[in-house]
Design a protein around this motif. Structure first.
Motif, PDB file in Angstrom:
ATOM      1  N   THR A 197       0.863  -1.180   0.000  1.00  0.00           N
ATOM      2  CA  THR A 197       0.000   0.000   0.000  1.00  0.00           C
ATOM      3  C   THR A 197       0.899   1.230   0.000  1.00  0.00           C
ATOM      4  O   THR A 197       1.871   1.290   0.756  1.00  0.00           O
ATOM      5  CB  THR A 197      -0.899   0.025   1.253  1.00  0.00           C
ATOM      6  OG1 THR A 197      -1.750  -1.112   1.242  1.00  0.00           O
ATOM      7  CG2 THR A 197      -1.747   1.292   1.294  1.00  0.00           C
TER       8      THR A 197
ATOM      9  N   LEU B 117      -5.244  14.564  -5.414  1.00  0.00           N
ATOM     10  CA  LEU B 117      -6.683  14.526  -5.135  1.00  0.00           C
ATOM     11  C   LEU B 117      -7.494  14.522  -6.424  1.00  0.00           C
ATOM     12  O   LEU B 117      -8.499  13.815  -6.546  1.00  0.00           O
ATOM     13  CB  LEU B 117      -7.079  15.710  -4.253  1.00  0.00           C
ATOM     14  CG  LEU B 117      -6.472  15.706  -2.842  1.00  0.00           C
ATOM     15  CD1 LEU B 117      -6.870  16.971  -2.097  1.00  0.00           C
ATOM     16  CD2 LEU B 117      -6.898  14.466  -2.067  1.00  0.00           C
TER      17      LEU B 117
ATOM     18  N   ILE C 247      -7.261  10.949  -8.093  1.00  0.00           N
ATOM     19  CA  ILE C 247      -7.967   9.801  -7.501  1.00  0.00           C
ATOM     20  C   ILE C 247      -9.482   9.966  -7.551  1.00  0.00           C
ATOM     21  O   ILE C 247     -10.220   8.998  -7.373  1.00  0.00           O
ATOM     22  CB  ILE C 247      -7.525   9.560  -6.043  1.00  0.00           C
ATOM     23  CG1 ILE C 247      -7.908  10.748  -5.135  1.00  0.00           C
ATOM     24  CG2 ILE C 247      -6.044   9.275  -5.974  1.00  0.00           C
ATOM     25  CD1 ILE C 247      -7.637  10.488  -3.665  1.00  0.00           C
TER      26      ILE C 247
ATOM     27  N   LYS D  87     -13.259  10.633  -6.518  1.00  0.00           N
ATOM     28  CA  LYS D  87     -13.960  10.353  -5.267  1.00  0.00           C
ATOM     29  C   LYS D  87     -13.235   9.233  -4.515  1.00  0.00           C
ATOM     30  O   LYS D  87     -12.877   8.224  -5.093  1.00  0.00           O
ATOM     31  CB  LYS D  87     -15.407   9.954  -5.535  1.00  0.00           C
ATOM     32  CG  LYS D  87     -16.282  11.098  -6.023  1.00  0.00           C
ATOM     33  CD  LYS D  87     -17.732  10.659  -6.158  1.00  0.00           C
ATOM     34  CE  LYS D  87     -18.620  11.819  -6.612  1.00  0.00           C
ATOM     35  NZ  LYS D  87     -20.044  11.403  -6.744  1.00  0.00           N
ATOM     36  N   ALA D  88     -13.038   9.449  -3.224  1.00  0.00           N
ATOM     37  CA  ALA D  88     -12.337   8.460  -2.413  1.00  0.00           C
ATOM     38  C   ALA D  88     -13.022   8.343  -1.054  1.00  0.00           C
ATOM     39  O   ALA D  88     -13.678   9.278  -0.585  1.00  0.00           O
ATOM     40  CB  ALA D  88     -10.875   8.862  -2.231  1.00  0.00           C
ATOM     41  N   ARG D  89     -12.862   7.193  -0.435  1.00  0.00           N
ATOM     42  CA  ARG D  89     -13.500   6.917   0.847  1.00  0.00           C
ATOM     43  C   ARG D  89     -12.597   7.363   1.990  1.00  0.00           C
ATOM     44  O   ARG D  89     -11.403   7.056   2.011  1.00  0.00           O
ATOM     45  CB  ARG D  89     -13.787   5.419   0.946  1.00  0.00           C
ATOM     46  CG  ARG D  89     -14.458   4.958   2.228  1.00  0.00           C
ATOM     47  CD  ARG D  89     -14.970   3.523   2.070  1.00  0.00           C
ATOM     48  NE  ARG D  89     -13.899   2.620   1.664  1.00  0.00           N
ATOM     49  CZ  ARG D  89     -13.207   1.861   2.526  1.00  0.00           C
ATOM     50  NH1 ARG D  89     -13.478   1.918   3.821  1.00  0.00           N
ATOM     51  NH2 ARG D  89     -12.283   1.031   2.071  1.00  0.00           N
TER      52      ARG D  89
ATOM     53  N   LEU E 202      -7.598   9.113   3.062  1.00  0.00           N
ATOM     54  CA  LEU E 202      -8.485   8.671   1.994  1.00  0.00           C
ATOM     55  C   LEU E 202      -7.965   7.379   1.372  1.00  0.00           C
ATOM     56  O   LEU E 202      -6.750   7.191   1.215  1.00  0.00           O
ATOM     57  CB  LEU E 202      -8.589   9.747   0.910  1.00  0.00           C
ATOM     58  CG  LEU E 202      -8.998  11.151   1.370  1.00  0.00           C
ATOM     59  CD1 LEU E 202      -9.022  12.098   0.176  1.00  0.00           C
ATOM     60  CD2 LEU E 202     -10.352  11.124   2.065  1.00  0.00           C
ATOM     61  N   ALA E 203      -8.888   6.506   0.993  1.00  0.00           N
ATOM     62  CA  ALA E 203      -8.527   5.237   0.355  1.00  0.00           C
ATOM     63  C   ALA E 203      -8.833   5.303  -1.136  1.00  0.00           C
ATOM     64  O   ALA E 203      -9.923   5.709  -1.543  1.00  0.00           O
ATOM     65  CB  ALA E 203      -9.293   4.083   0.998  1.00  0.00           C
ATOM     66  N   ALA E 204      -7.860   4.938  -1.951  1.00  0.00           N
ATOM     67  CA  ALA E 204      -8.034   4.935  -3.411  1.00  0.00           C
ATOM     68  C   ALA E 204      -7.151   3.822  -3.967  1.00  0.00           C
ATOM     69  O   ALA E 204      -6.802   2.874  -3.254  1.00  0.00           O
ATOM     70  CB  ALA E 204      -7.659   6.300  -3.990  1.00  0.00           C
ATOM     71  N   SER E 205      -6.795   3.923  -5.243  1.00  0.00           N
ATOM     72  CA  SER E 205      -5.907   2.916  -5.838  1.00  0.00           C
ATOM     73  C   SER E 205      -4.881   3.599  -6.724  1.00  0.00           C
ATOM     74  O   SER E 205      -5.113   4.696  -7.256  1.00  0.00           O
ATOM     75  CB  SER E 205      -6.706   1.894  -6.653  1.00  0.00           C
ATOM     76  OG  SER E 205      -7.333   2.509  -7.760  1.00  0.00           O
TER      77      SER E 205
ATOM     78  N   LEU F 224      -3.266   5.119  -0.181  1.00  0.00           N
ATOM     79  CA  LEU F 224      -3.795   5.963   0.878  1.00  0.00           C
ATOM     80  C   LEU F 224      -3.276   7.375   0.667  1.00  0.00           C
ATOM     81  O   LEU F 224      -2.093   7.566   0.338  1.00  0.00           O
ATOM     82  CB  LEU F 224      -3.378   5.441   2.250  1.00  0.00           C
ATOM     83  CG  LEU F 224      -3.910   4.052   2.626  1.00  0.00           C
ATOM     84  CD1 LEU F 224      -3.314   3.601   3.952  1.00  0.00           C
ATOM     85  CD2 LEU F 224      -5.434   4.052   2.691  1.00  0.00           C
TER      86      LEU F 224
ATOM     87  N   ASP G 287      -5.008  13.687   3.236  1.00  0.00           N
ATOM     88  CA  ASP G 287      -5.696  14.914   2.815  1.00  0.00           C
ATOM     89  C   ASP G 287      -5.652  15.922   3.962  1.00  0.00           C
ATOM     90  O   ASP G 287      -6.439  15.845   4.906  1.00  0.00           O
ATOM     91  CB  ASP G 287      -7.139  14.583   2.431  1.00  0.00           C
ATOM     92  CG  ASP G 287      -7.920  15.823   1.993  1.00  0.00           C
ATOM     93  OD1 ASP G 287      -7.274  16.808   1.564  1.00  0.00           O
ATOM     94  OD2 ASP G 287      -9.163  15.808   2.084  1.00  0.00           O
TER      95      ASP G 287
END
Length: 485
Positions: free
Chosen positions: A40, A50, A53, A55-57, A73-76, A83, A86
């Motif tokens: 990760t 930002l 990526i 929209k991110a959780r 924030l979690a993304a890929s 991660l 932000d």
């Protein structure tokens, strides 16, 4: 058994890049995945990141991370977990990752990257529910304080994991005034020569080197060089003291992105068996830079125009280069005085020297695909990637004998030529005599068509993908985990 590794970096392709660090951080998750490592990546939330990526959780929130509110924030990232930290007050700025639009370093870089380190230490310590890691891998000074936080200010009751720090360039150490120490959230015990103190200031890189389970550099030769005062930049004593905890692992390149057989940036795709097709790229490159078209050698430079890269010497050798029937196409930017010296050289030799100040990714591909040789006269070079791209594209590297350049380019001496092993030209002495001699050797070899093609083909046959290095990193992680079990 799968290992979970948190890789912490200040940049990673394709989201944000200023140099080779971004290429490595972006490629490493894919390189270690086939060897049982789930990596990760943790990046700062710059505007470009930002935006990239979408929209991110949100996974976690800090009310005051180094004094500022922040979210995780979690993304890929290229199909692997990402991660993003932000923290708008720290990273939500116009400009580059490290400085304002005029290129001046942000005055609070110590706070910005201390926050990145604190967030990483919280992550590996178990402060974020559902995220567990076996190893922490920090890259360069911007991430190094993560190791210091785990050592001196761990998550209460949290997990401690083995740590790796990779030096991409020892010249950049992240040293700040002692006055910032009380604001870092570290205990008084951390202020020592065994901790964060470095020549009276706070040393981010030094902290990581002092405390990491393992130190890696991006080439074996650079790992040896930084043990000396010439290359150690004041930290050679520390490196020597870490003994066998310092090792070099060569960088690789993305052979999908850098593939001359299927590169959309080229005027004509080619392989080692169809080198004649490179001529279309050479003609396109001549046109792009306004160069006279002939069959003499076309040298290219793709570089930051700095002292480290030897770019202060190259303008002195331009008359010699042109006098040997060669031409030069240069892409880069840097010191104003060096840029002015290249301008003067181009004015003396219209149609023989072409300049493009700035950076253009697609153009860099065309230069590798159309140039005959790429000049890399670096005074020190931890690894270097441009010579690897040159090898892959049949653009013969002409390199100073240092660091990763020495590790990746086989000099076209008599024995190597006879054995068919030569892949480029090495030289010693980043000065007029050294560089002029290397250019003369290159031109002479270029005029031996059959020998030149053999050098190109040998370079293109070399394997500088991440396959080998990815396994070395994976084995290192496994070894470190085994040591603490």
């Amino acid at each position: 058994m799968s290992l979970a590794v948190l890789s912490v970096a200040s940049e990673a392709v394709p989201l944000v890049k200023t140099g080779g660090l971004a290429d490595v951080a972006g490629a490493l998750p894919g390189a270690v995945a086939p060897h049982g490592v789930a990596m990760t990546t943790l990046l700062p939330g710059y505007p470009s990141v930002l935006k990239g990526i979408g929209k991110a959780r949100a996974l976690h929130q800090w009310d005051a991370l180094l004094g500022e509110p922040a979210r995780l924030l979690a993304a890929s990232l290229s199909g692997h977990p990402l991660l993003v930290l932000d923290a708008p007050a720290l990273f939500g700025r116009e400009g580059g990752p490290y400085g304002d639009p005029r290129g001046k370093d942000w005055a609070d870089n110590w706070r910005r990257f201390a926050a990145l380190g604190r967030a990483a230490a919280d992550l590996v310590g178990g402060a974020v529910k559902g995220r567990e890691f076996d190893v922490l891998h920090a890259h360069d000074w911007q991430a190094a304080l993560a190791i210091g936080y785990q050592r001196f200010a761990p998550v209460p009751g949290g997990k401690s994991v083995p740590t790796v720090i990779t030096i991409h360039n020892m010249a950049f150490q992240g040293v700040f005034p002692a006055e910032v120490f009380p604001q870092l959230g570290l205990p008084r015990a951390a202020w020592s020569i065994d901790g964060v103190e470095s020549y009276g200031g706070v040393g981010f890189l030094k902290t990581g080197l002092q405390s990491a389970s393992m130190i890696t550099t991006v080439s074996p030769t650079y790992a040896a060089e930084i043990r000396s005062p010439e290359f150690g930049m004041g930290l050679d004593g520390l490196i020597v003291s870490r003994g066998d905890r310092v090792m070099g692992i060569l960088n690789g390149i993305d052979t999908t992105e850098w593939n001359p057989a299927a590169d959309p940036a080229l005027a004509q795709a080619f392989t080692a068996r169809s080198l004649a097709r490179r001529k279309a790229n050479k003609r396109a490159l001549e046109s792009e830079f306004g160069l006279a078209s002939d069959d003499g050698p076309l040298f290219v430079v793709i570089s930051r125009l700095t002292w480290q890269k030897g770019m202060d010497v190259l303008p002195e050798v331009l008359d010699h280069l042109v006098g040997n029937g060669a031409r030069l196409a240069l892409l880069g930017s840097g010191d104003a005085a060096i840029e002015a010296a290249f301008h003067a050289g181009a004015a003396r030799h219209p149609g023989r020297i072409g300049l493009r100040f700035g950076y253009d990714e697609a153009l860099s591909h065309l230069m590798q695909g159309g140039g005959d040789a790429i000049l890399i006269p670096s005074r020190f070079e931890p690894c270097g990637l441009t010579q690897l791209y040159g090898l892959a594209y049949g653009c013969v590297p002409v390199v100073a004998r240092t660091g990763g350049l020495a590790d990746t380019v086989i000099d076209a001496n008599v024995a190597a030529l006879d054995a068919g092993a030569a892949t480029g030209i090495q030289f010693s002495g980043v000065d007029y005599a050294g560089l002029a001699g290397a250019i003369g050797r290159t031109v002479a070899l270029y005029r031996q068509g059959k020998a030149w093609r053999r050098i190109q083909q040998s370079g293109m046959a070399a394997d500088f993908s991440w396959a080998t290095s990815g396994k070395v990193y994976a084995d290192l992680y496994a070894r470190l985990v085994a040591e603490v079990r």
